[in-house]
Design a protein around this motif. Sequence first.
Motif, mmCIF file in Angstrom:
data_model
loop_
_atom_site.group_PDB
_atom_site.id
_atom_site.type_symbol
_atom_site.label_atom_id
_atom_site.label_comp_id
_atom_site.label_asym_id
_atom_site.label_seq_id
_atom_site.Cartn_x
_atom_site.Cartn_y
_atom_site.Cartn_z
ATOM 1 N N MET A 184 0.821 -1.144 -0.355
ATOM 2 C CA MET A 184 -0.145 0.454 0.287
ATOM 3 C C MET A 184 0.828 1.446 0.329
ATOM 4 O O MET A 184 1.420 1.335 0.420
ATOM 5 N N ARG A 185 0.451 2.582 -0.983
ATOM 6 C CA ARG A 185 1.814 3.498 -1.001
ATOM 7 C C ARG A 185 1.073 3.792 0.652
ATOM 8 O O ARG A 185 -0.416 4.415 0.865
ATOM 9 N N PRO A 186 2.253 4.552 0.893
ATOM 10 C CA PRO A 186 1.774 5.123 2.574
ATOM 11 C C PRO A 186 1.140 7.050 2.311
ATOM 12 O O PRO A 186 2.114 7.047 0.858
ATOM 13 N N GLU A 187 0.247 7.627 2.371
ATOM 14 C CA GLU A 187 -0.087 8.666 2.501
ATOM 15 C C GLU A 187 -0.408 9.545 3.450
ATOM 16 O O GLU A 187 -0.391 8.283 4.676
ATOM 17 N N PRO A 188 -0.047 10.420 3.795
ATOM 18 C CA PRO A 188 0.370 11.322 5.507
ATOM 19 C C PRO A 188 -1.680 10.959 5.697
ATOM 20 O O PRO A 188 -2.211 11.383 4.867
ATOM 21 N N VAL A 189 -1.803 10.665 6.802
ATOM 22 C CA VAL A 189 -2.819 10.515 7.585
ATOM 23 C C VAL A 189 -3.904 12.239 7.124
ATOM 24 O O VAL A 189 -4.350 12.668 6.960
ATOM 25 N N PHE A 190 -2.730 13.176 8.146
ATOM 26 C CA PHE A 190 -3.335 14.583 8.071
ATOM 27 C C PHE A 190 -2.633 15.156 6.973
ATOM 28 O O PHE A 190 -1.578 15.198 7.333
ATOM 29 N N GLU A 191 -3.017 15.927 6.346
ATOM 30 C CA GLU A 191 -2.054 16.888 4.748
ATOM 31 C C GLU A 191 -1.344 17.828 5.367
ATOM 32 O O GLU A 191 -0.188 18.202 5.502
ATOM 33 N N ALA A 192 -2.142 18.536 6.601
ATOM 34 C CA ALA A 192 -1.415 19.408 6.401
ATOM 35 C C ALA A 192 -1.209 20.171 8.594
ATOM 36 O O ALA A 192 -2.072 18.673 9.439
ATOM 37 N N PRO A 193 -0.326 20.327 9.416
ATOM 38 C CA PRO A 193 -0.290 20.108 10.506
ATOM 39 C C PRO A 193 -1.224 20.466 11.625
ATOM 40 O O PRO A 193 -1.896 19.931 12.222
ATOM 41 N N TRP A 194 -1.982 21.993 11.418
ATOM 42 C CA TRP A 194 -3.403 22.220 11.284
ATOM 43 C C TRP A 194 -4.721 21.283 11.592
ATOM 44 O O TRP A 194 -5.564 21.302 12.163
ATOM 45 N N HIS A 195 -4.472 20.798 10.421
ATOM 46 C CA HIS A 195 -5.518 19.609 9.194
ATOM 47 C C HIS A 195 -5.423 18.645 11.637
ATOM 48 O O HIS A 195 -6.411 18.912 12.170
ATOM 49 N N ALA A 196 -4.203 18.415 11.576
ATOM 50 C CA ALA A 196 -3.930 17.010 13.014
ATOM 51 C C ALA A 196 -4.486 17.535 14.368
ATOM 52 O O ALA A 196 -5.642 17.521 14.991
ATOM 53 N N GLN A 197 -3.913 19.096 13.974
ATOM 54 C CA GLN A 197 -4.680 20.028 14.897
ATOM 55 C C GLN A 197 -6.038 20.220 16.305
ATOM 56 O O GLN A 197 -6.062 19.681 16.667
ATOM 57 N N LEU A 198 -6.736 20.237 14.760
ATOM 58 C CA LEU A 198 -8.151 21.063 14.901
ATOM 59 C C LEU A 198 -8.661 19.689 14.958
ATOM 60 O O LEU A 198 -10.154 19.506 15.874
ATOM 61 N N PHE A 199 -8.252 18.864 14.161
ATOM 62 C CA PHE A 199 -9.146 16.782 14.605
ATOM 63 C C PHE A 199 -8.729 16.719 15.833
ATOM 64 O O PHE A 199 -10.124 16.094 16.668
ATOM 65 N N ALA A 200 -7.594 17.120 16.529
ATOM 66 C CA ALA A 200 -7.115 16.323 18.259
ATOM 67 C C ALA A 200 -7.931 17.457 19.037
ATOM 68 O O ALA A 200 -8.964 16.213 20.142
#
Lengths: 226, 102
Positions: free
Chosen positions: B1-17
């Motif tokens: 499987m091609r690895p894809e970043p789970v979150f495209e940008a750090p702020w996406h991850a922060q906001l999600f969390a």
Amino acid sequence: MGGKGGLGLWTIDGGAAHDRVMPHDHSDHDHPHSLLPPDPALRVKALETILTQKGLIDPAALDEIIDTYENKIGPKNGAHVVARAWSDPDFKAALLENADPVLAEMGYYGRQGEHMVVVENTESVHNVIVCTLCSCYPWPLLGIPPGWYKSDAYRARAVREPRKVLAEFGVTLHKEQAVRVWDSTAEVRYLVLPKRPEGTDDMDEAALTALVTRDSMIGCGLAARP
Amino acid sequence: MRPEPVFEAPWHAQLFALTVHLNEAGHFAWSDWAERFGATLKRHGLEKELNGGDDYFMAWLATLETLLTETGAAEATALRDMRAAWEAAYLRTPHGAPVTLD
């Protein structure tokens, strides 16, 4: 880096000779100050700071959540479930009948996986998962959804023209194979049990797990052939 | 499987969390969140077809800001001021040094 800084500026060149604001300057100058994050990133930081100051959130908990979804939880969990279902008919029957206790026993429950329904692909039916409202998705089994799952294009078209969408994913179905589209909600989430590929009769569960792709468990792909 | 970043940008991850954490701390029910978020996506999607990356998380951010100002967890003016404070902090911090508010 998109040009959507709140003030429309990215770089302030600090050199005395050209001490001026350079709007939308994306060139590779030395940055005398830290690179200004995009507007939404600053707004997220503002939220975090205010909520932390009020004692409403614990910043360490945020790091933990990010680490969980970046490194610990992902489609491997779902693949494990599928491979076991392929290998063990009793397990498969129980999973299709009532997935929640079966998944709970495997440790795949909680956050956005509280109520799961597993739908089986067969010669006559192909199942596809979507969330037309937002992006509901079985996190404990598949992790965070890919970008395309969250896009307007997929969310609208998976329901309207599923065969066409599937064809774009490289999945062509027999004419007599019905397509069922399952719309996930905050209450019910779905997992597709893909068809076991041919030529895998002598493979054990561990080997089968490697054939189960994320997309096959959304219904936008098929399990890989060995 | 091609690895894809789970979150495209750090702020996406922060906001999600941040959102998941607030939900788990009991600030709102996830069903309420999904309904509000779905409504924002629909509204934003009237102007253009949203991609599943920045567009999607912009709608997410707008939903969370509105929700938290409505519940009183964060006032709109305080958010604006804090955003400005962070921007000022980035602009005065030498490149490579940690960015702090004070």
